[in-house]
Design a protein around this motif. Structure first.
Motif, PDB file in Angstrom:
ATOM      1  N   GLU A 299       6.357 210.198 107.985  1.00 51.58           N
ATOM      2  CA  GLU A 299       7.184 209.371 107.117  1.00 51.58           C
ATOM      3  C   GLU A 299       6.388 208.381 106.268  1.00 51.58           C
ATOM      4  O   GLU A 299       6.719 208.156 105.113  1.00 51.58           O
ATOM      5  CB  GLU A 299       8.230 208.612 107.937  1.00 51.58           C
ATOM      6  CG  GLU A 299       9.289 209.503 108.548  1.00 51.58           C
ATOM      7  CD  GLU A 299      10.292 210.031 107.529  1.00 51.58           C
ATOM      8  OE1 GLU A 299      10.431 209.446 106.449  1.00 51.58           O
ATOM      9  OE2 GLU A 299      10.942 211.051 107.835  1.00 51.58           O
ATOM     10  N   SER A 300       5.359 207.769 106.865  1.00 51.47           N
ATOM     11  CA  SER A 300       4.681 206.685 106.142  1.00 51.47           C
ATOM     12  C   SER A 300       3.169 206.667 106.292  1.00 51.47           C
ATOM     13  O   SER A 300       2.512 205.820 105.697  1.00 51.47           O
ATOM     14  CB  SER A 300       5.218 205.341 106.640  1.00 51.47           C
ATOM     15  OG  SER A 300       4.767 205.112 107.964  1.00 51.47           O
ATOM     16  N   GLY A 301       2.639 207.556 107.106  1.00 51.02           N
ATOM     17  CA  GLY A 301       1.208 207.503 107.366  1.00 51.02           C
ATOM     18  C   GLY A 301       0.804 206.245 108.129  1.00 51.02           C
ATOM     19  O   GLY A 301      -0.358 205.863 108.137  1.00 51.02           O
ATOM     20  N   GLY A 302       1.793 205.579 108.747  1.00 49.83           N
ATOM     21  CA  GLY A 302       1.518 204.360 109.504  1.00 49.83           C
ATOM     22  C   GLY A 302       1.454 203.112 108.649  1.00 49.83           C
ATOM     23  O   GLY A 302       1.088 202.050 109.121  1.00 49.83           O
ATOM     24  N   LYS A 303       1.834 203.232 107.381  1.00 45.18           N
ATOM     25  CA  LYS A 303       1.810 202.082 106.471  1.00 45.18           C
ATOM     26  C   LYS A 303       3.235 201.588 106.250  1.00 45.18           C
ATOM     27  O   LYS A 303       4.148 202.375 106.065  1.00 45.18           O
ATOM     28  CB  LYS A 303       1.191 202.487 105.137  1.00 45.18           C
ATOM     29  CG  LYS A 303      -0.254 202.927 105.261  1.00 45.18           C
ATOM     30  CD  LYS A 303      -0.789 203.383 103.917  1.00 45.18           C
ATOM     31  CE  LYS A 303      -2.240 203.780 104.003  1.00 45.18           C
ATOM     32  NZ  LYS A 303      -2.437 205.127 104.484  1.00 45.18           N
ATOM     33  N   SER A 304       3.401 200.279 106.222  1.00 44.03           N
ATOM     34  CA  SER A 304       4.717 199.693 105.993  1.00 44.03           C
ATOM     35  C   SER A 304       4.938 199.624 104.481  1.00 44.03           C
ATOM     36  O   SER A 304       4.520 198.677 103.821  1.00 44.03           O
ATOM     37  CB  SER A 304       4.802 198.304 106.634  1.00 44.03           C
ATOM     38  OG  SER A 304       6.140 197.904 106.729  1.00 44.03           O
ATOM     39  N   VAL A 305       5.547 200.677 103.960  1.00 41.48           N
ATOM     40  CA  VAL A 305       5.682 200.853 102.511  1.00 41.48           C
ATOM     41  C   VAL A 305       7.091 201.309 102.143  1.00 41.48           C
ATOM     42  O   VAL A 305       7.900 201.642 103.003  1.00 41.48           O
ATOM     43  CB  VAL A 305       4.684 201.905 101.988  1.00 41.48           C
ATOM     44  CG1 VAL A 305       3.254 201.454 102.175  1.00 41.48           C
ATOM     45  CG2 VAL A 305       4.893 203.256 102.678  1.00 41.48           C
ATOM     46  N   GLN A 306       7.339 201.388 100.828  1.00 40.34           N
ATOM     47  CA  GLN A 306       8.565 202.001 100.331  1.00 40.34           C
ATOM     48  C   GLN A 306       8.347 203.498 100.240  1.00 40.34           C
ATOM     49  O   GLN A 306       7.236 203.979 100.031  1.00 40.34           O
ATOM     50  CB  GLN A 306       8.943 201.453  98.953  1.00 40.34           C
ATOM     51  CG  GLN A 306      10.261 202.027  98.451  1.00 40.34           C
ATOM     52  CD  GLN A 306      10.671 201.529  97.073  1.00 40.34           C
ATOM     53  OE1 GLN A 306       9.908 200.880  96.389  1.00 40.34           O
ATOM     54  NE2 GLN A 306      11.890 201.853  96.682  1.00 40.34           N
ATOM     55  N   SER A 307       9.421 204.240 100.361  1.00 36.96           N
ATOM     56  CA  SER A 307       9.375 205.696 100.287  1.00 36.96           C
ATOM     57  C   SER A 307       8.714 206.169  98.994  1.00 36.96           C
ATOM     58  O   SER A 307       8.843 205.542  97.950  1.00 36.96           O
ATOM     59  CB  SER A 307      10.802 206.256 100.357  1.00 36.96           C
ATOM     60  OG  SER A 307      10.800 207.649 100.154  1.00 36.96           O
ATOM     61  N   ALA A 308       8.036 207.310  99.072  1.00 39.92           N
ATOM     62  CA  ALA A 308       7.444 207.932  97.891  1.00 39.92           C
ATOM     63  C   ALA A 308       8.396 208.938  97.254  1.00 39.92           C
ATOM     64  O   ALA A 308       8.089 209.502  96.217  1.00 39.92           O
ATOM     65  CB  ALA A 308       6.134 208.618  98.271  1.00 39.92           C
ATOM     66  N   ILE A 309       9.551 209.158  97.885  1.00 37.67           N
ATOM     67  CA  ILE A 309      10.508 210.126  97.354  1.00 37.67           C
ATOM     68  C   ILE A 309      11.182 209.553  96.116  1.00 37.67           C
ATOM     69  O   ILE A 309      11.647 208.418  96.108  1.00 37.67           O
ATOM     70  CB  ILE A 309      11.564 210.501  98.412  1.00 37.67           C
ATOM     71  CG1 ILE A 309      10.895 211.258  99.559  1.00 37.67           C
ATOM     72  CG2 ILE A 309      12.691 211.322  97.806  1.00 37.67           C
ATOM     73  CD1 ILE A 309      11.816 211.606 100.697  1.00 37.67           C
ATOM     74  N   VAL A 310      11.230 210.347  95.059  1.00 39.18           N
ATOM     75  CA  VAL A 310      11.877 209.947  93.817  1.00 39.18           C
ATOM     76  C   VAL A 310      13.190 210.713  93.710  1.00 39.18           C
ATOM     77  O   VAL A 310      13.226 211.931  93.839  1.00 39.18           O
ATOM     78  CB  VAL A 310      10.967 210.251  92.600  1.00 39.18           C
ATOM     79  CG1 VAL A 310      11.680 209.897  91.307  1.00 39.18           C
ATOM     80  CG2 VAL A 310       9.649 209.496  92.734  1.00 39.18           C
TER      81      VAL A 310
ATOM     82  N   SER B 225      17.629 210.395  89.728  1.00 39.50           N
ATOM     83  CA  SER B 225      17.741 209.361  88.690  1.00 39.50           C
ATOM     84  C   SER B 225      16.383 208.758  88.331  1.00 39.50           C
ATOM     85  O   SER B 225      16.289 207.923  87.441  1.00 39.50           O
ATOM     86  CB  SER B 225      18.698 208.257  89.145  1.00 39.50           C
ATOM     87  OG  SER B 225      18.162 207.577  90.268  1.00 39.50           O
ATOM     88  N   GLY B 226      15.325 209.195  89.017  1.00 41.04           N
ATOM     89  CA  GLY B 226      13.978 208.726  88.704  1.00 41.04           C
ATOM     90  C   GLY B 226      13.548 207.486  89.467  1.00 41.04           C
ATOM     91  O   GLY B 226      12.465 206.958  89.230  1.00 41.04           O
ATOM     92  N   GLU B 227      14.373 207.016  90.372  1.00 40.02           N
ATOM     93  CA  GLU B 227      14.035 205.838  91.161  1.00 40.02           C
ATOM     94  C   GLU B 227      13.513 206.245  92.529  1.00 40.02           C
ATOM     95  O   GLU B 227      13.863 207.293  93.048  1.00 40.02           O
ATOM     96  CB  GLU B 227      15.275 204.958  91.333  1.00 40.02           C
ATOM     97  CG  GLU B 227      15.811 204.413  90.031  1.00 40.02           C
ATOM     98  CD  GLU B 227      17.091 203.613  90.227  1.00 40.02           C
ATOM     99  OE1 GLU B 227      17.528 203.459  91.385  1.00 40.02           O
ATOM    100  OE2 GLU B 227      17.639 203.153  89.215  1.00 40.02           O
ATOM    101  N   LYS B 228      12.679 205.372  93.100  1.00 40.14           N
ATOM    102  CA  LYS B 228      12.205 205.636  94.457  1.00 40.14           C
ATOM    103  C   LYS B 228      13.359 205.461  95.436  1.00 40.14           C
ATOM    104  O   LYS B 228      14.198 204.577  95.279  1.00 40.14           O
ATOM    105  CB  LYS B 228      11.069 204.686  94.835  1.00 40.14           C
ATOM    106  CG  LYS B 228       9.730 205.077  94.264  1.00 40.14           C
ATOM    107  CD  LYS B 228       8.639 204.252  94.902  1.00 40.14           C
ATOM    108  CE  LYS B 228       7.280 204.755  94.477  1.00 40.14           C
ATOM    109  NZ  LYS B 228       6.215 204.024  95.158  1.00 40.14           N
TER     110      LYS B 228
END
Length: 134
Positions: free
Chosen positions: A50-61, A64-67
């Protein structure tokens, strides 16, 4: 644990205070897995996918072009969980507790990045994915 109300220091004396050592992510995963009786290995795989262990926002777009509005190491989808804030989702301990509690409830399908039948990631973390549904 007892609290000391006063301390008397002798001139020239030294004291050593040991600060607690923070747990590593792997150690925290073990703690939450034990708490809910789930697999620490599976928790680690979901986080890896899901995140590679990083606390981030999703990379899925989205179309509508938004993450996608998913956050933290376990990618909590905020529209699906309106009672959870972005700050909570980004908090490692909150996210691990959320993941372990949901795995304990049989809800592994909440995480689309991990396929439990094949123990594989559905996509490579860090790659922007164009989602086919909104």
């Amino acid at each position: 644990m007892a609290l000391i109300s006063s301390v008397i220091f002798t001139p020239g004396a030294s004291i050593t205070v040991e600060a607690p050592v923070p747990l590593t992510l792997e150690e925290k995963i073990e703690v939450y897995a034990d708490k809910y009786g789930v697999s620490a290995y599976q928790m680690g795989r979901i986080i890896q996918c899901e995140s590679g262990g990083k606390s981030v926002q999703s990379a899925i777009v989205t179309k509508s072009g938004e993450k996608e509005d998913s956050w933290g190491i376990v990618q909590i989808h905020l529209p699906s969980h309106p009672n959870i804030t972005k700050e909570q989702a980004m908090n490692t301990d909150f996210a691990l507790d959320f993941l372990a509690q949901n795995l304990g409830g049989g809800r592994v399908s909440m995480w689309h990045g991990y396929n439990p039948k094949t123990d594989t990631c559905s996509w490579e973390y860090g790659v922007t994915i164009q989602k086919t549904t909104s």
